[in-house]
Write a protein that holds these residues in place. Structure first.
Motif, mmCIF file in Angstrom:
data_model
loop_
_atom_site.group_PDB
_atom_site.id
_atom_site.type_symbol
_atom_site.label_atom_id
_atom_site.label_comp_id
_atom_site.label_asym_id
_atom_site.label_seq_id
_atom_site.Cartn_x
_atom_site.Cartn_y
_atom_site.Cartn_z
ATOM 1 N N ARG A 21 -25.005 20.421 -37.929
ATOM 2 C CA ARG A 21 -26.397 19.959 -37.941
ATOM 3 C C ARG A 21 -26.717 19.605 -39.377
ATOM 4 N N LEU A 23 -29.481 18.349 -42.216
ATOM 5 C CA LEU A 23 -30.915 18.322 -42.510
ATOM 6 C C LEU A 23 -31.137 17.665 -43.866
ATOM 7 N N ARG A 24 -32.098 16.776 -43.949
ATOM 8 C CA ARG A 24 -32.451 16.203 -45.257
ATOM 9 C C ARG A 24 -33.586 17.044 -45.832
ATOM 10 N N VAL A 25 -33.230 17.848 -46.830
ATOM 11 C CA VAL A 25 -34.184 18.763 -47.457
ATOM 12 C C VAL A 25 -33.588 19.203 -48.792
ATOM 13 N N ASP A 26 -34.427 19.471 -49.765
ATOM 14 C CA ASP A 26 -33.940 19.907 -51.070
ATOM 15 C C ASP A 26 -33.462 21.356 -51.062
ATOM 16 N N ASN A 27 -34.148 22.229 -50.330
ATOM 17 C CA ASN A 27 -33.802 23.651 -50.295
ATOM 18 C C ASN A 27 -33.739 24.123 -48.848
ATOM 19 N N TYR A 28 -32.641 24.810 -48.522
ATOM 20 C CA TYR A 28 -32.473 25.313 -47.164
ATOM 21 C C TYR A 28 -33.632 26.237 -46.803
ATOM 22 N N GLY A 29 -34.191 26.030 -45.616
ATOM 23 C CA GLY A 29 -35.323 26.831 -45.157
ATOM 24 C C GLY A 29 -36.651 26.139 -45.332
ATOM 25 N N ASP A 30 -36.714 25.142 -46.226
ATOM 26 C CA ASP A 30 -37.936 24.358 -46.388
ATOM 27 C C ASP A 30 -38.055 23.362 -45.238
ATOM 28 N N TYR A 32 -37.881 20.035 -43.335
ATOM 29 C CA TYR A 32 -36.989 18.904 -43.587
ATOM 30 C C TYR A 32 -37.621 17.600 -43.116
ATOM 31 N N VAL A 109 -23.972 28.127 -46.652
ATOM 32 C CA VAL A 109 -25.238 28.171 -47.377
ATOM 33 C C VAL A 109 -26.117 29.231 -46.723
ATOM 34 N N LYS A 110 -26.772 30.047 -47.530
ATOM 35 C CA LYS A 110 -27.676 31.082 -46.983
ATOM 36 C C LYS A 110 -28.978 30.464 -46.575
#
Length: 110
Positions: A21, A23-30, A32, A109-110
């Motif tokens: 999967r 995701l286009r996002v700078d930080n995981y969990g933010d 997307y 990635v966490k």
């Protein structure tokens, strides 16, 4: 260019990368701005359901990133299905292969 292994062996189990999967996002969990599902089968990758938020476009930089990811998995062809202006658009892309294999540690990635 580094390559990623498509499988990891632990004891008598082999864990194979078959689905991802993206995701286009700078930080995981933010939150997307775009999402895609990737399935790997042999030398082919299939990107399905490539969707982005309203007023967000899939850019040439995004496309280049997807090609680089496929190259790191030693995929030779990528198939993209996505919605563009309310219509399904399909494309098949040849992925350049890099000849300098470099050992890489599979990292989560966490």
């Amino acid at each position: 260019m580094k390559t990623m292994p498509r499988y990891v062996q632990l004891n008598n189990w082999i864990f194979e990368v078959k689905a991802v999967r993206a995701l286009r996002v700078d930080n995981y969990g933010d939150p997307y701005s775009a999402i895609a599902s990737l399935t790997v089968n042999g030398d082919n990758a299939y990107f399905d359901g490539l969707l982005s938020r309203e007023n967000e476009v899939f850019t040439r930089d995004d496309f280049t990133t997807f090609k680089e990811f496929c190259s790191q998995l030693s995929v030779k062809h990528a198939n993209f299905d996505r919605f563009k202006q309310s219509s399904m658009v399909s494309a098949k892309v040849d992925i350049p292969q890099y000849q300098s294999p470099v050992a890489n540690v599979f990292q989560l990635v966490k």
